[in-house]
Design an enzyme around this catalytic site. Structure first.
Site, PDB file in Angstrom:
ATOM      1  N   ASP A   1      -8.917  -3.288  11.800  1.00 24.29           N
ATOM      2  CA  ASP A   1      -9.076  -2.661  10.492  1.00 24.29           C
ATOM      3  C   ASP A   1      -8.252  -1.378  10.532  1.00 24.29           C
ATOM      4  OD1 ASP A   1      -9.820  -1.134   8.306  1.00 24.29           O
ATOM      5  OD2 ASP A   1     -11.938  -1.669   8.436  1.00 24.29           O
TER       6      ASP A   1
ATOM      7  N   ASN B   1       2.106  -3.275   6.812  1.00 21.07           N
ATOM      8  CA  ASN B   1       2.054  -4.102   5.603  1.00 21.07           C
ATOM      9  C   ASN B   1       0.636  -4.234   5.054  1.00 21.07           C
ATOM     10  OD1 ASN B   1       2.924  -6.586   3.847  1.00 21.07           O
ATOM     11  ND2 ASN B   1       1.271  -7.328   5.181  1.00 21.07           N
TER      12      ASN B   1
ATOM     13  N   TYR C   1      -4.241   3.098  -6.573  1.00 19.41           N
ATOM     14  CA  TYR C   1      -3.235   2.345  -5.803  1.00 19.41           C
ATOM     15  C   TYR C   1      -1.910   3.105  -5.802  1.00 19.41           C
ATOM     16  CZ  TYR C   1      -0.229  -1.636  -4.477  1.00 19.41           C
ATOM     17  OH  TYR C   1       0.689  -2.465  -3.861  1.00 19.41           O
TER      18      TYR C   1
HETATM   19  P1  NAP Z   1      -2.520  -9.957   0.450  1.00 18.23           P
HETATM   20  O1  NAP Z   1      -2.060 -11.360   0.322  1.00 18.23           O
HETATM   21  O2  NAP Z   1      -3.803  -9.557  -0.175  1.00 18.23           O
HETATM   22  O3  NAP Z   1      -2.559  -9.580   2.015  1.00 18.23           O
HETATM   23  C1  NAP Z   1      -2.994  -8.317   2.423  1.00 18.23           C
HETATM   24  C2  NAP Z   1      -3.094  -8.307   3.935  1.00 18.23           C
HETATM   25  O4  NAP Z   1      -3.594  -7.016   4.328  1.00 18.23           O
HETATM   26  C3  NAP Z   1      -4.074  -9.342   4.455  1.00 18.23           C
HETATM   27  O5  NAP Z   1      -3.619  -9.881   5.666  1.00 18.23           O
HETATM   28  C4  NAP Z   1      -5.325  -8.532   4.685  1.00 18.23           C
HETATM   29  O6  NAP Z   1      -6.128  -9.146   5.667  1.00 18.23           O
HETATM   30  C5  NAP Z   1      -4.733  -7.204   5.152  1.00 18.23           C
HETATM   31  N1  NAP Z   1      -5.667  -6.092   5.030  1.00 18.23           N
HETATM   32  C6  NAP Z   1      -6.353  -5.670   3.940  1.00 18.23           C
HETATM   33  N2  NAP Z   1      -7.154  -4.646   4.256  1.00 18.23           N
HETATM   34  C7  NAP Z   1      -6.983  -4.420   5.594  1.00 18.23           C
HETATM   35  C8  NAP Z   1      -7.545  -3.495   6.514  1.00 18.23           C
HETATM   36  N3  NAP Z   1      -8.456  -2.589   6.144  1.00 18.23           N
HETATM   37  N4  NAP Z   1      -7.130  -3.541   7.803  1.00 18.23           N
HETATM   38  C9  NAP Z   1      -6.211  -4.453   8.202  1.00 18.23           C
HETATM   39  N5  NAP Z   1      -5.643  -5.356   7.380  1.00 18.23           N
HETATM   40  C10 NAP Z   1      -6.034  -5.329   6.082  1.00 18.23           C
HETATM   41  O7  NAP Z   1      -1.428  -8.953  -0.113  1.00 18.23           O
HETATM   42  P2  NAP Z   1       0.167  -8.999  -0.135  1.00 18.23           P
HETATM   43  O8  NAP Z   1       0.579  -9.259  -1.526  1.00 18.23           O
HETATM   44  O9  NAP Z   1       0.695  -9.852   0.938  1.00 18.23           O
HETATM   45  O10 NAP Z   1       0.471  -7.446   0.151  1.00 18.23           O
HETATM   46  C11 NAP Z   1       0.962  -6.963   1.380  1.00 18.23           C
HETATM   47  C12 NAP Z   1       1.446  -5.536   1.184  1.00 18.23           C
HETATM   48  O11 NAP Z   1       2.471  -5.522   0.194  1.00 18.23           O
HETATM   49  C13 NAP Z   1       0.367  -4.568   0.716  1.00 18.23           C
HETATM   50  O12 NAP Z   1       0.534  -3.319   1.342  1.00 18.23           O
HETATM   51  C14 NAP Z   1       0.644  -4.445  -0.767  1.00 18.23           C
HETATM   52  O13 NAP Z   1       0.181  -3.235  -1.311  1.00 18.23           O
HETATM   53  C15 NAP Z   1       2.153  -4.538  -0.776  1.00 18.23           C
HETATM   54  N6  NAP Z   1       2.693  -4.947  -2.068  1.00 18.23           N
HETATM   55  C16 NAP Z   1       2.282  -6.120  -2.638  1.00 18.23           C
HETATM   56  C17 NAP Z   1       2.787  -6.461  -3.873  1.00 18.23           C
HETATM   57  C18 NAP Z   1       2.374  -7.738  -4.582  1.00 18.23           C
HETATM   58  O14 NAP Z   1       2.693  -7.879  -5.761  1.00 18.23           O
HETATM   59  N7  NAP Z   1       1.706  -8.680  -3.923  1.00 18.23           N
HETATM   60  C19 NAP Z   1       3.712  -5.628  -4.507  1.00 18.23           C
HETATM   61  C20 NAP Z   1       4.117  -4.457  -3.883  1.00 18.23           C
HETATM   62  C21 NAP Z   1       3.587  -4.124  -2.664  1.00 18.23           C
HETATM   63  P3  NAP Z   1      -7.704  -8.911   5.828  1.00 18.23           P
HETATM   64  O15 NAP Z   1      -8.274  -8.803   4.449  1.00 18.23           O
HETATM   65  O16 NAP Z   1      -8.128 -10.101   6.606  1.00 18.23           O
HETATM   66  O17 NAP Z   1      -7.844  -7.656   6.622  1.00 18.23           O
END
Ligand code: NAP
Length: 263
Positions: free
Chosen positions: A67, A94, A159
């Site tokens: 975490d 990430n 956010y």
């Molecule tokens: P996602 O599918 O929800 O994946 C998020 C990942 O972060 C999961 O593996 C989750 O696993 C992990 N996570 C969440 N809370 C955590 C914690 N406290 N400790 C460790 N791991 C944690 O999201 P995604 O779209 O792939 O996003 C990845 C990154 O890209 C994020 O930083 C997000 O803000 C950024 N981003 C996403 C978008 C978009 O449109 N999707 C756009 C811009 C930026 P667990 O819940 O199992 O821990």
């Protein structure tokens, strides 16, 4: 396969939030370039699945639960990663969470959660690995920030604040590490085709009369984005920033929003 296509051979890499979405594809990309990879997140089932798949494809990969908002958990990740990889040369921060609320309904718990995972998590994990990179004179830290590190849009102020914090922190430590061979850069994607965006769409449809397609269009319009970004696009840029020849690029915020900010 040419030697340069495996330009991360001999490098150890840690990808937080590597169990699904963008992080899963980044872990695959770094492994395909030759890195040995620790895939980390809280859901052990997801990171085990990703690490197993990478090993089946012939790569060296391990799953380590963490975490990122918890100091002890991050310390345990740092020791386990060094034990498994020998050294960590590449860190991809990430792991992240998203959520929306208009200011009048923005609760402190929501604010604190965004800051704890996105901002404090990036600080804790970077601190855990950066000193050893600097001591060895080589390192690459890539932070998956957001286009909201650069602009403000409605209903996602917590956010947005957390992602602005990621960018400010990255720029500051990039300047501290500039003479140590360690680069720190942010990739700032617009909306990416992952579960996180599916959730964002569901939030809109639950509060409005819009269907999924209309909700997606409305979300994309808030940042002028014409199409969703594919996770592979983010992963490709991540590995490019980790290349030997990318040492001159540091402290940057590279927007990937299919031209949205140009609109
Ligand atoms: P996602 O599918 O929800 O994946 C998020 C990942 O972060 C999961 O593996 C989750 O696993 C992990 N996570 C969440 N809370 C955590 C914690 N406290 N400790 C460790 N791991 C944690 O999201 P995604 O779209 O792939 O996003 C990845 C990154 O890209 C994020 O930083 C997000 O803000 C950024 N981003 C996403 C978008 C978009 O449109 N999707 C756009 C811009 C930026 P667990 O819940 O199992 O821990």
């Amino acid at each position: 396969m040419s030697q340069d296509s495996r330009f991360l051979a001999g490098r150890g890499a840690v990808v937080t939030g590597g169990g699904r979405g963008i992080g899963e594809v980044i872990a695959e990309e770094l492994a395909s370039k030759g890195a040995s990879v620790v895939v980390s997140a809280r859901s052990t089932e997801q990171i085990d699945r990703v690490a197993s798949r990478l090993r089946e494809a012939g790569h060296e990969a391990y799953a380590v639960a963490c975490d990122v908002s918890d100091r002890e958990s991050v310390a345990a990740l740092a020791s386990a990663a060094v034990e498994k990889l020998g050294k960590v040369d590449v860190l991809v921060n990430n792991a992240g969470v998203a959520g929306s609320a208009p200011l009048k309904a923005l609760e402190l718990d929501h604010w604190n959660h965004m800051m704890a995972v996105n901002a404090t998590g990036t600080y804790l994990v970077s601190k855990a690995f950066a000193s050893a990179m600097a001591a060895r004179g080589w390192g690459r830290i890539v932070n998956i920030a957001s286009v909201t590190s650069r602009v403000g849009t409605p209903y996602i102020s917590a956010y947005t604040a957390s992602k602005h914090a990621v960018l400010g922190f990255s720029r500051a430590i990039a300047s501290e590490l500039i003479d140590k061979g360690v680069t720190v850069n942010c990739i700032c994607p617009g909306y990416v085709d992952t579960e996180m965006t599916v959730q964002s769409i569901a939030n809109v449809t639950s509060r409005t009369q819009l269907n999924d397609e209309e909700a997606l269009r409305a979300i994309l319009d808030t940042v002028g984005q014409r199409r969703l970004i594919a996770p592979q696009e983010v992963a490709h840029l991540t590995s490019a920033l980790c290349h030997e020849h990318a040492g001159g690029t540091t402290g940057q915020a590279i927007v990937m929003d299919a031209g949205g900010l140009l609109a």
